[in-house]
Design a protein around this motif. Structure first.
Motif, PDB file in Angstrom:
ATOM      1  N   ASN A  62     -30.223 -13.918   5.121  1.00  0.00           N
ATOM      2  CA  ASN A  62     -29.614 -13.142   4.034  1.00  0.00           C
ATOM      3  C   ASN A  62     -28.689 -12.043   4.554  1.00  0.00           C
ATOM      4  N   ARG A  63     -28.444 -12.027   5.843  1.00  0.00           N
ATOM      5  CA  ARG A  63     -27.592 -11.005   6.455  1.00  0.00           C
ATOM      6  C   ARG A  63     -26.372 -11.669   7.080  1.00  0.00           C
ATOM      7  N   GLU A  64     -25.285 -11.734   6.331  1.00  0.00           N
ATOM      8  CA  GLU A  64     -24.073 -12.394   6.816  1.00  0.00           C
ATOM      9  C   GLU A  64     -23.530 -11.729   8.076  1.00  0.00           C
ATOM     10  N   ASP A  65     -23.688 -10.407   8.186  1.00  0.00           N
ATOM     11  CA  ASP A  65     -23.195  -9.705   9.367  1.00  0.00           C
ATOM     12  C   ASP A  65     -23.914 -10.184  10.627  1.00  0.00           C
ATOM     13  N   LEU A  66     -25.257 -10.280  10.554  1.00  0.00           N
ATOM     14  CA  LEU A  66     -26.035 -10.727  11.711  1.00  0.00           C
ATOM     15  C   LEU A  66     -25.872 -12.225  11.952  1.00  0.00           C
ATOM     16  N   LYS A  67     -25.752 -12.967  10.866  1.00  0.00           N
ATOM     17  CA  LYS A  67     -25.584 -14.418  11.003  1.00  0.00           C
ATOM     18  C   LYS A  67     -24.282 -14.739  11.749  1.00  0.00           C
ATOM     19  N   ALA A  68     -23.202 -14.046  11.420  1.00  0.00           N
ATOM     20  CA  ALA A  68     -21.911 -14.282  12.087  1.00  0.00           C
ATOM     21  C   ALA A  68     -22.007 -13.985  13.588  1.00  0.00           C
ATOM     22  N   ILE A  69     -22.654 -12.880  13.919  1.00  0.00           N
ATOM     23  CA  ILE A  69     -22.822 -12.522  15.336  1.00  0.00           C
ATOM     24  C   ILE A  69     -23.765 -13.520  16.004  1.00  0.00           C
ATOM     25  N   GLY A  70     -24.829 -13.881  15.302  1.00  0.00           N
ATOM     26  CA  GLY A  70     -25.800 -14.830  15.842  1.00  0.00           C
ATOM     27  C   GLY A  70     -25.178 -16.175  16.179  1.00  0.00           C
ATOM     28  N   LEU A  71     -24.286 -16.647  15.341  1.00  0.00           N
ATOM     29  CA  LEU A  71     -23.608 -17.913  15.617  1.00  0.00           C
ATOM     30  C   LEU A  71     -22.694 -17.797  16.835  1.00  0.00           C
ATOM     31  N   GLN A  72     -22.082 -16.637  17.014  1.00  0.00           N
ATOM     32  CA  GLN A  72     -21.265 -16.420  18.210  1.00  0.00           C
ATOM     33  C   GLN A  72     -22.146 -16.395  19.463  1.00  0.00           C
ATOM     34  N   LEU A  73     -23.305 -15.770  19.340  1.00  0.00           N
ATOM     35  CA  LEU A  73     -24.254 -15.764  20.456  1.00  0.00           C
ATOM     36  C   LEU A  73     -24.732 -17.179  20.768  1.00  0.00           C
ATOM     37  N   ALA A  74     -24.992 -17.956  19.728  1.00  0.00           N
ATOM     38  CA  ALA A  74     -25.420 -19.347  19.918  1.00  0.00           C
ATOM     39  C   ALA A  74     -24.348 -20.142  20.658  1.00  0.00           C
ATOM     40  N   GLU A  75     -23.093 -19.863  20.360  1.00  0.00           N
ATOM     41  CA  GLU A  75     -21.982 -20.525  21.048  1.00  0.00           C
ATOM     42  C   GLU A  75     -21.984 -20.169  22.535  1.00  0.00           C
ATOM     43  N   LYS A  76     -22.297 -18.924  22.849  1.00  0.00           N
ATOM     44  CA  LYS A  76     -22.324 -18.471  24.244  1.00  0.00           C
ATOM     45  C   LYS A  76     -23.448 -19.130  25.045  1.00  0.00           C
ATOM     46  N   CYS A  77     -24.452 -19.684  24.352  1.00  0.00           N
ATOM     47  CA  CYS A  77     -25.565 -20.356  25.039  1.00  0.00           C
ATOM     48  C   CYS A  77     -25.129 -21.636  25.730  1.00  0.00           C
ATOM     49  N   LYS A  78     -23.989 -22.183  25.316  1.00  0.00           N
ATOM     50  CA  LYS A  78     -23.462 -23.428  25.888  1.00  0.00           C
ATOM     51  C   LYS A  78     -24.479 -24.563  25.842  1.00  0.00           C
ATOM     52  N   GLY A  79     -25.292 -24.551  24.776  1.00  0.00           N
ATOM     53  CA  GLY A  79     -26.239 -25.641  24.567  1.00  0.00           C
ATOM     54  C   GLY A  79     -27.532 -25.546  25.352  1.00  0.00           C
ATOM     55  N   LEU A  80     -27.748 -24.442  26.047  1.00  0.00           N
ATOM     56  CA  LEU A  80     -28.944 -24.314  26.891  1.00  0.00           C
ATOM     57  C   LEU A  80     -30.073 -23.630  26.118  1.00  0.00           C
ATOM     58  N   PRO A  81     -31.178 -24.329  25.914  1.00  0.00           N
ATOM     59  CA  PRO A  81     -32.280 -23.748  25.141  1.00  0.00           C
ATOM     60  C   PRO A  81     -32.871 -22.494  25.778  1.00  0.00           C
ATOM     61  N   LEU A  82     -32.896 -22.412  27.085  1.00  0.00           N
ATOM     62  CA  LEU A  82     -33.428 -21.218  27.743  1.00  0.00           C
ATOM     63  C   LEU A  82     -32.560 -20.004  27.427  1.00  0.00           C
ATOM     64  N   ALA A  83     -31.253 -20.185  27.410  1.00  0.00           N
ATOM     65  CA  ALA A  83     -30.350 -19.078  27.065  1.00  0.00           C
ATOM     66  C   ALA A  83     -30.602 -18.623  25.635  1.00  0.00           C
ATOM     67  N   ALA A  84     -30.781 -19.574  24.712  1.00  0.00           N
ATOM     68  CA  ALA A  84     -31.061 -19.226  23.312  1.00  0.00           C
ATOM     69  C   ALA A  84     -32.383 -18.472  23.193  1.00  0.00           C
ATOM     70  N   THR A  85     -33.373 -18.888  23.943  1.00  0.00           N
ATOM     71  CA  THR A  85     -34.680 -18.218  23.923  1.00  0.00           C
ATOM     72  C   THR A  85     -34.564 -16.797  24.454  1.00  0.00           C
ATOM     73  N   MET A  86     -33.790 -16.605  25.497  1.00  0.00           N
ATOM     74  CA  MET A  86     -33.630 -15.268  26.061  1.00  0.00           C
ATOM     75  C   MET A  86     -32.897 -14.348  25.081  1.00  0.00           C
ATOM     76  N   ILE A  87     -31.899 -14.879  24.397  1.00  0.00           N
ATOM     77  CA  ILE A  87     -31.194 -14.085  23.388  1.00  0.00           C
ATOM     78  C   ILE A  87     -32.147 -13.727  22.260  1.00  0.00           C
ATOM     79  N   ARG A  88     -32.942 -14.700  21.820  1.00  0.00           N
ATOM     80  CA  ARG A  88     -33.919 -14.420  20.767  1.00  0.00           C
ATOM     81  C   ARG A  88     -34.872 -13.311  21.205  1.00  0.00           C
ATOM     82  N   ASP A  89     -35.355 -13.372  22.419  1.00  0.00           N
ATOM     83  CA  ASP A  89     -36.280 -12.350  22.914  1.00  0.00           C
ATOM     84  C   ASP A  89     -35.612 -10.973  22.956  1.00  0.00           C
ATOM     85  N   ALA A  90     -34.330 -10.949  23.312  1.00  0.00           N
ATOM     86  CA  ALA A  90     -33.605  -9.673  23.358  1.00  0.00           C
ATOM     87  C   ALA A  90     -33.389  -9.099  21.955  1.00  0.00           C
ATOM     88  N   LEU A  91     -33.290  -9.966  20.947  1.00  0.00           N
ATOM     89  CA  LEU A  91     -33.030  -9.522  19.569  1.00  0.00           C
ATOM     90  C   LEU A  91     -34.296  -9.404  18.726  1.00  0.00           C
TER      91      LEU A  91
END
Length: 177
Positions: free
Chosen positions: A133-162
């Protein structure tokens, strides 16, 4: 109750970007002897390792080096192998996979990458902040997901940081790292 014995040495060596045959060989020798190897001459290290070898499983994780000659230099390890020994290589490159698998009974695993949307699902899972329900965070989150380059470990680390972060500036700060 013992069901069976597993009489095989196992080494897991992370190769990564810096392919250094001496360091890889020293890591295997140190794991075998539980001692720090102070040798720097590859031939001496090989001789010590040859004395210790038997049946083994060697996992060369995250291989990036695409040079066939470097791979040939590493094959000396296999000449020490007892019957039943195995070598597995994980790599992101199809070139590495073809080099490795043309050299006998070896396996190379090329992990598949996730889509940006799958990375986003990993990132938003278990967050304390409701991001759908937060378009501001969703937009940033999708950009972060793009930076993961498809690596699940990178996504997990970003999730842990957020995990406990709910402010746009905090999410944006991570994006800009």
């Amino acid at each position: 109750m013992v069901i069976g014995t597993f009489n095989m040495r196992m080494w897991w060596v992370c190769v990564s970007l810096e392919y250094d045959l001496i360091q890889i060989t020293k890591a295997i020798l140190e794991d075998t002897t539980s001692k720090v190897c102070t040798l720097s001459n590859l031939d001496f290290i090989k001789r010590q390792l040859k004395k210790m070898m038997g049946k083994f499983l060697l996992v060369l994780d995250d291989m990036w080096n695409e040079s066939p000659s470097d791979w040939d230099a590493m094959k000396f390890l296999f000449s020490f192998a007892a019957p039943g020994s195995r070598v597995s290589v994980t790599a992101r490159s199809k070139t590495i996979s073809s080099i490795v698998t043309t050299n006998g009974d070896l396996t190379c695993f090329s992990p598949t990458t996730l889509s940006k949307e799958d990375c986003w699902e990993i990132i938003k899972k278990k967050l304390k902040t409701e991001v759908d329900n937060r378009e501001d965070l969703k937009a940033i989150g999708l950009q972060l997901a793009e930076k993961c380059k498809g690596l699940p470990l990178a996504a997990t680390m970003i999730r842990d940081a957020l995990h406990l972060k709910s402010k746009e500036v905090e999410w944006d700060g991570l994006l800009k790292l």
